[in-house]
Design a protein around this motif. Structure first.
Motif, PDB file in Angstrom:
ATOM      1  N   LEU C 316      28.765  63.984 -26.849  1.00 50.79           N
ATOM      2  CA  LEU C 316      28.230  65.276 -26.427  1.00 50.79           C
ATOM      3  C   LEU C 316      28.317  65.411 -24.916  1.00 50.79           C
ATOM      4  O   LEU C 316      28.693  66.449 -24.386  1.00 50.79           O
ATOM      5  CB  LEU C 316      26.769  65.417 -26.876  1.00 50.79           C
ATOM      6  N   MET C 319      31.891  65.916 -23.867  1.00 49.37           N
ATOM      7  CA  MET C 319      32.320  67.250 -24.290  1.00 49.37           C
ATOM      8  C   MET C 319      31.751  68.317 -23.353  1.00 49.37           C
ATOM      9  O   MET C 319      32.474  69.199 -22.893  1.00 49.37           O
ATOM     10  CB  MET C 319      31.833  67.480 -25.716  1.00 49.37           C
ATOM     11  N   LEU C 320      30.471  68.209 -23.062  1.00 52.55           N
ATOM     12  CA  LEU C 320      29.844  69.226 -22.218  1.00 52.55           C
ATOM     13  C   LEU C 320      30.410  69.193 -20.810  1.00 52.55           C
ATOM     14  O   LEU C 320      30.722  70.228 -20.232  1.00 52.55           O
ATOM     15  CB  LEU C 320      28.328  69.002 -22.162  1.00 52.55           C
ATOM     16  N   VAL C 321      30.560  67.991 -20.272  1.00 52.25           N
ATOM     17  CA  VAL C 321      30.948  67.913 -18.876  1.00 52.25           C
ATOM     18  C   VAL C 321      32.410  68.267 -18.671  1.00 52.25           C
ATOM     19  O   VAL C 321      32.779  68.836 -17.657  1.00 52.25           O
ATOM     20  CB  VAL C 321      30.630  66.507 -18.323  1.00 52.25           C
ATOM     21  N   SER C 322      33.257  67.975 -19.665  1.00 57.10           N
ATOM     22  CA  SER C 322      34.661  68.266 -19.402  1.00 57.10           C
ATOM     23  C   SER C 322      35.122  69.579 -20.023  1.00 57.10           C
ATOM     24  O   SER C 322      36.206  70.036 -19.715  1.00 57.10           O
ATOM     25  CB  SER C 322      35.553  67.109 -19.850  1.00 57.10           C
ATOM     26  N   PHE C 323      34.349  70.184 -20.904  1.00 54.83           N
ATOM     27  CA  PHE C 323      34.812  71.445 -21.474  1.00 54.83           C
ATOM     28  C   PHE C 323      33.806  72.578 -21.365  1.00 54.83           C
ATOM     29  O   PHE C 323      34.152  73.686 -21.027  1.00 54.83           O
ATOM     30  CB  PHE C 323      35.173  71.272 -22.950  1.00 54.83           C
ATOM     31  N   GLY C 433      36.502  64.210 -26.002  1.00 58.19           N
ATOM     32  CA  GLY C 433      37.051  64.219 -24.656  1.00 58.19           C
ATOM     33  C   GLY C 433      38.391  64.910 -24.578  1.00 58.19           C
ATOM     34  O   GLY C 433      38.840  65.309 -23.517  1.00 58.19           O
ATOM     35  N   GLY C 436      37.304  68.845 -26.816  1.00 62.12           N
ATOM     36  CA  GLY C 436      36.009  69.493 -26.667  1.00 62.12           C
ATOM     37  C   GLY C 436      35.286  69.676 -27.984  1.00 62.12           C
ATOM     38  O   GLY C 436      35.342  68.830 -28.870  1.00 62.12           O
ATOM     39  N   LEU C 437      34.642  70.809 -28.083  1.00 63.66           N
ATOM     40  CA  LEU C 437      33.826  71.077 -29.256  1.00 63.66           C
ATOM     41  C   LEU C 437      34.634  71.011 -30.540  1.00 63.66           C
ATOM     42  O   LEU C 437      34.169  70.513 -31.562  1.00 63.66           O
ATOM     43  CB  LEU C 437      33.190  72.459 -29.118  1.00 63.66           C
TER      44      LEU C 437
END
Lengths: 370, 395, 509
Positions: C316, C319-323, C433, C436-437
């Motif tokens: 998570l 995912m949040l930080v890169s997308f 990574g 993303g989601l």
């Protein structure tokens, strides 16, 4: 049919197969055509769904071992079966387009605008195929989880948007007229049609036929209730004009919901909890399409047909979603015209056929002892 | 088993192709506030306040040198989109709107029309729908660039200013969501809160020059016809306006003592507002009823009276004050702006849908002539901690 | 002559022949002990004891075999009257030997088996049978507290390496006449004793046959640990999820048997298997049942959270930080961005490297002797937690994320389940990574579908949640008080009542 699922699982599948598309894309279309009456339209449509669902269950109950296609074969022979199967296949092909619009536009437009469309379609279809290969029972169990997440999503969204709720937006009721409201139900009916036609195919796999009617109608009412929250919130929080402004109305809902300073964006919460429901739509649609295809071609092996059917549906889905304008045009103007006749025609024709060839039915039941 | 293997290979292949749209958080220029201005040559100027994380969070284990927590830059162009694109010419990171807290529009731009602002900020998937949007009298870029407030990042302080605005209740809490709803909606017109710069901050190094640092003040309302601003309301009118559109909250009403000189303040506690339309003989009229429960928070005059007696006298004063707010506002909105920003049409439609269809096309002509009767009921019964008014104890 | 034929031979009548044969079969192994003697000093009755040194209890042999047979003081008149070999045999068992358990065998196959199992074989000249004396006795570890599955409150005894001791530990907890213990041997060369235990009448119908059938299917030369069996009888051999549960705790195994499960004991290992297994049992501990139910439910709830964190937190975060940076609350986003300001690596790589470092530390700390192990973890955590952040190689938030994940995974009571969850974490991490989601959701659902499709000996793996069984919820998310758990789990064969109703303590009326 080998795999057996329980009635509660049937209930879960029915709720899931309608939910994902109905709350967002469909509500957007309804908002454009019915404005503030969208919640009334949703209620009407659920009632229509209830009617067709009861009819479908009645039909299947006549030959509890056979799905609607096999029953048709029993009644009017191979070619009748193929015709109905073709209709069903067309329906599920179209429905897949709608589902792809739901899944892809939720994820792509709001999260990953730079990822190519085909990756979305391909991944979703592959997951769908994987699910089907594991069997209906697994999908059914997933659907139970789907129902939990639907409930959580509804509660979270309710909490996040109640602050902005304005009761005034509901007035006046039926502002665009009763008949307009009834006419607009066609969009949501097309969603319910997915549920009824799917039930027509998978009902023989469900145990305890005496409970079919109870559970399938219960599923409709529950599912209708879960969905109804959305148009009500969309009218009360977003205003129907804004809901109609966007392709995916429910994401707009999520974008405007917040709890305090910290939980300030709901899109992620929304997509995480709604993904399972959306994927169950994909799986069931693929499954029903391949069963229909099996009846058209006449083969026995479902797994053999699964991949080609998935490819056809996937390519069609890609074609649909690749162009936003075309996608929304298809979904708004053409899809109800295709879906509505099939939704009503298939169950009614088979129901009437059953009356004409009553003897064959009783004979068929004797041939296939349970 | 083979099938699973094939699936896995396919999935991993997809992932290999799939490194798209990947911009990590440290590649982004996070905009905290944005201002839209009009240049003299007619171009649009977009000023963005971008956070510099290293300085905004100095000591997170990495050596952030002492520097400004924000970086402000302006891009110009014929349209908003072009101006924002041009911002990228100066920015070493991608301009990112996801954390934007506030959009400031200069009055000049607002009077020309803000449809492109609405369009740009609702079409963009990064933006939140709950981004505040305000109008400022002068230059928006000054508001955006000013270092203000208690927060490290000025954009955040603007955000908080809005969140706690009900305490003053002189400006509505307008966000992109409500703006677009009232812009798209039929027969309603948008309104936005206003901010202005006032020299009220005190420089700690130079405290004698009181109020030398400009601070942002939130007060007033800009009223729009469709997307064009037609006029503004001053703080008292704004408070009258707020009754019609949202909860007034805990506003303070300053009064003077009934008999003697001295300040008295009451604080609104529990407010109820009702708008009842009437339709008789082809004439539209409204009754606006305000019911409010208030607390006595200040009684700055020596008095021999009991609390209960003072309060009785004050109740009518409060009512008159509120009524005046509303009436002045109505006068301005109806006669001067002639714009139904206070949602009278909506209220009428809800009650008389059958007549609405006949009237809706002429509503703009009908609106200025509508008679709105204002009834205010005030209940004042809570003196807070004190049992008796603060008296001189000498005689 | 090949080995099988040799083994199939019957025992010879003459002692000498027998001894030669044994020597041929066992070779000159140094631990084979032969003790020649005359019974009662009577030259006509020549006899030899054979046993394997270390596997037998020599005191026992001395006291119960050699002492009575070499004792001259007794009246041995009757012996000289005996001539026939059968009579000698009867006399030996009935009148002379003091050992409690004696078997007679007549093929070399049996002789060798018994010898290797730690019994002593007595050959008597002119006798067509030989005697197997139960003298098993070797040094075993005493019963100690188990290393895994430790509890705060609850019994402290753990299984040991001896199958008999282990079955006894369980038997002591189940004094039920219907308790059944079936033994078999698996392993062509190792001839490992395996026993299955269950309560007849409580166990699900057909389960015992299924377990036996799967056990009998195993053809392998040696079984050294119960995992050998586990992998052979696993329903989902390629799955990272374990569908067979192993435990060192006799109380856990007994509880499982009471719930209608089948336990599989394997000799030489303290890990006893329990089938069928549901996923949730890996998140339960015995403590849940031994502490007050509010506490038990709370601990359990914490572990569910630990499970979710350990499965998804790094994914998570990446995912949040890169997308999806817009999903992070603004103050947090700025903090994260500040931390990453000088980190040279992309976030996915950073996460993978940190995870790898963490795994290294865990593995190193585990294999080292205890004292060194502690030093390893201290040095490791200093390097990774402090120095790497100060050097700007990793961001502080990433350290927090990985450390939280690590701690969460240690909170999962079953070590092996925690490792398998850790294994699943990596594909999810990489997918989120990269895509993303979309990647996160896809892999997560694939894992979910996989887990849903698993079965453990016919039981759905994720039961009783999927499929949902409302009557079994009293022991899933929360641990209901004992007086409320009136029924056994739904899949138990008959007598579903666990206890009588209305036992909630209440004041006298």
């Amino acid at each position: 049919m080998k795999s057996q699922i329980s009635n509660a699982m049937l209930l879960a599948i029915i709720i899931n197969i309608v939910y994902a598309k109905a709350i967002g894309v469909t509500q957007g279309i309804i908002a454009r055509q019915a404005g503030g009456d969208m919640w009334i339209v949703t209620i009407f449509s659920t009632l229509f769904g209830l009617l067709i669902m009861s009819l479908t269950v009645l039909i299947i109950k006549r030959t509890p071992e056979k799905n609607i296609l096999e029953q048709t074969k029993l009644l009017v022979g191979k070619w009748g079966e193929k015709l109905i199967a073709l209709l069903m296949f067309t329906f599920f092909l179209g429905a897949y387009g709608g589902i792809m619009i739901t899944v892809v536009y939720h994820l792509m437009d709001y999260f990953l605008p730079e990822v190519p469309t085909y990756i979305f379609v391909a991944l979703v279809t592959i997951v769908g195929v994987y699910g089907i290969m594991k069997g209906v029972e697994v999908i059914a169990r997933l659907a139970v989880l789907g129902v939990f997440s639907i409930i959580v999503l509804n509660i979270l969204l309710l909490l996040g948007s109640l602050d902005y709720f304005e009761i005034e937006s509901f007035l006046p009721v039926l502002r665009n007229g009763f008949f307009n409201a009834v006419e607009v139900t066609k969009h949501h009916n097309a969603d319910w049609a997915m549920a009824t036609l799917m039930v027509a195919i998978i009902l023989p796999m469900v145990k305890q036929k005496e409970k079919w009617m109870k559970y399938s109608t219960k599923a409709l009412i529950l599912g209708g209730g879960f969905i109804l929250m959305w148009p009500i919130l969309e009218v009360g929080v977003l205003s129907p004009e804004v809901a109609g402004q966007y392709i995916v109305a429910c994401m707009q809902m999520a974008r405007s919901a917040e709890i305090g300073l910290f939980v300030h964006r709901y899109e992620l919460i929304m997509v995480i909890f709604f993904a399972i429901s959306a994927l169950i739509q994909v799986m069931m649609c693929l499954l029903c399409a391949s069963i229909s295809a099996k009846h058209i071609i006449g083969g026995n092996n479902l797994n053999f047909l699964l991949i080609p059917v998935a490819v056809i549906l996937g390519v069609f889905g890609y074609w649909v979603v690749n162009d936003h304008i075309r996608a929304m045009d298809l979904l708004t103007y053409y899809w109800p015209r295709v879906a509505m006749p099939i939704t009503f025609a298939v169950p009614i024709i088979v129901f009437l056929l059953g009356f004409i060839f009553k003897k064959k039915l009783t004979k068929g039941n004797l041939d296939a002892p349970s | 088993m083979k099938k699973i293997m094939i699936c896995c290979t396919f999935l991993s292949l997809l992932f290999c192709v799939g490194l798209f749209g990947k911009e990590e958080i440290d590649d982004l220029a996070m905009v905290m506030a944005v201002g839209v201005d009009k240049a003299e040559n007619g171009e649009i100027w977009v000023t963005a306040q971008v956070v510099r994380p290293a300085d905004a969070r100095g000591d997170a284990g990495v050596g952030g040198t002492e520097g400004d927590p924000i970086w402000t830059a302006t891009g110009e162009g014929k349209t908003i989109f072009e101006a924002i694109r041009n911002l990228a010419r100066f920015s070493s990171r991608r301009i990112y709107w996801g954390h934007n807290a506030i959009i400031v529009i200069s009055e000049e731009v607002a009077r020309d029309g803000i449809v492109d602002v609405i369009d740009f900020f609702t079409r963009n998937n990064e933006l939140r729908m709950r981004t505040w949007i305000v109008v400022t009298e002068k230059k928006a870029n000054e508001v955006v660039a000013v270092k203000t407030g208690l927060e490290v990042i000025p954009g955040r302080s603007l955000d908080r200013l809005f969140r706690y605005s009900p305490i003053v209740a002189e400006a509505p809490r307008t966000d992109v969501m409500s703006l677009s709803a009232s812009y798209i909606g039929e027969h309603v017109h948008p309104y936005l809160a206003m901010v202005r710069l006032r020299s009220r901050g005190v420089d700690p190094e130079n405290p004698k020059e009181f109020g030398s640092i400009p601070q942002i003040e939130l007060s007033g309302i800009a009223v729009f016809r469709d997307d064009q601003m037609v006029g503004r309301l001053n703080p008292r009118e704004s408070r009258g306006f707020l009754w019609f559109v949202e909860d007034v909250g805990n506003a303070i009403i300053p009064l003077s003592c009934p008999d003697e000189e001295g300040p008295v303040s009451v604080e609104l506690r529990d407010n109820r507002f009702q708008l009842t339309p009437n339709y008789k003989n082809g004439k539209v009229s409204f009754i606006a009823t305000v019911e409010t429960v208030t607390d006595l928070v200040e009684l700055g005059c020596p008095t021999e009276l009991e609390h209960s007696e003072v309060m009785e006298d004050l109740e009518s004063d409060v009512a008159a004050y509120i009524k005046k707010d509303i009436e002045v506002m109505l006068e301005k909105v109806q006669k001067e702006f002639k714009v139904d920003a206070i949602k009278l049409g909506r209220a009428f439609q809800a009650k008389y849908p059958q007549y609405w269809n006949d009237l809706k096309d002429d509503w703009d002509e009908i609106f200025p002539e509508i008679e709105v009767k204002v009834n205010v009921k005030v209940e004042l019964n809570n003196p807070q901690l004190l049992e008796n008014p603060t008296r001189k104890g000498k005689d | 002559m090949d080995l099988t034929k040799q083994l199939e031979q019957d025992v010879f009548v003459r002692l000498k022949q027998n001894l030669d044969e044994i020597e041929k079969l066992l070779g000159n192994s140094s631990d084979v002990v032969k003790r020649d003697f005359f019974i009662m000093n009577n030259n006509t009755f020549e006899a030899t004891l054979i046993y394997i040194d270390g596997l037998v209890d020599e005191t026992k042999i001395e006291e119960t075999v050699l002492a009575p047979l070499l004792n001259n003081n007794r009246d041995l008149q009757f012996l000289s009257e005996l001539t026939k070999s059968e009579e000698i045999a009867t006399a030996l068992t009935k009148k002379l030997l003091l050992i409690p358990s004696i078997n007679k065998v007549s093929t070399f196959q049996d002789v060798i088996n018994e010898l290797l199992a730690g019994n002593t074989v007595l050959f008597v000249d002119h006798c067509v049978q030989c005697f197997v004396l139960a003298t098993q006795g070797w040094d075993t570890r005493g019963i100690e507290e188990p290393q895994s599955d430790t509890v705060i409150r609850g019994p402290r005894d753990g299984f040991v390496e001896s199958i008999r001791a282990n079955t006894a530990l369980v038997r002591r907890r189940i004094r039920d006449p219907m308790f059944r213990l079936q033994s078999l041997q698996i392993g062509k060369r190792s001839k490992t004793d395996v026993a299955i235990a269950y309560i007849d009448g409580v166990v699900r119908e057909g389960l015992v046959d299924e377990v036996l059938e799967r056990l009998n299917r195993i053809k392998i030369d040696a079984i050294l640990e119960s995992n050998y069996i586990e992998e052979f009888i696993d329903d989902a051999p390629n799955s990272p999820f374990m569908t067979v549960q192993g435990s060192e705790r006799p109380d856990k195994i007994a509880a499982g048997i009471y719930e209608g499960k089948v336990a599989i004991f394997v000799d030489n290992t303290p890990f006893v298997l329990l089938v069928p297994t549901h996923f949730w049992t890996f998140l339960n501990t015995s403590d849940d049942y031994y502490t007050q139910y509010w506490m038990g439910s709370f601990f359990r709830f914490i572990r569910y959270i630990a499970f979710i964190i350990s499965l998804t937190l790094p994914s998570l975060f990446v995912m949040l930080v890169s997308f999806h940076q817009e999903m992070i609350p603004t103050p947090l986003a700025i903090t994260i961005a500040a931390g990453r300001e000088i980190v040279p690596l992309p976030i996915l790589l950073e996460a993978l490297i940190m995870e790898l470092a963490f795994e290294l530390m865990r593995e190193a700390g585990l294999r080292m002797p205890k004292q060194i192990g502690q030093a390893v973890s201290i040095v490791g955590s200093l390097i990774i937690g402090q120095a790497a952040v100060e050097a700007g190689l990793v961001s502080p938030i990433m350290v927090i994320v990985v450390a939280t994940t690590g701690i969460a995974s240690f909170a999962i009571p079953n070590y092996f389940a925690s490792v398998s969850i850790r294994l699943i974490r990596f594909p999810i991490l990489i997918a989120s990574g990269v895509l993303g989601l979309l990647g996160f959701a896809t892999i997560f659902v694939v894992v979910l579908i996989h887990a849903l499709s698993l079965r453990s000996f016919g039981e759905p793996y994720l039961a009783p949640v999927f499929p949902f069984s409302s009557s079994d919820q009293k022991d899933t998310l929360f641990r209901a008080p004992w007086w409320a758990k009136e029924k056994r789990p739904a899949d138990v064969k008959d007598e579903p009542e666990r206890e009588s109703e209305n036992q909630k303590p209440s004041p006298e009326k």
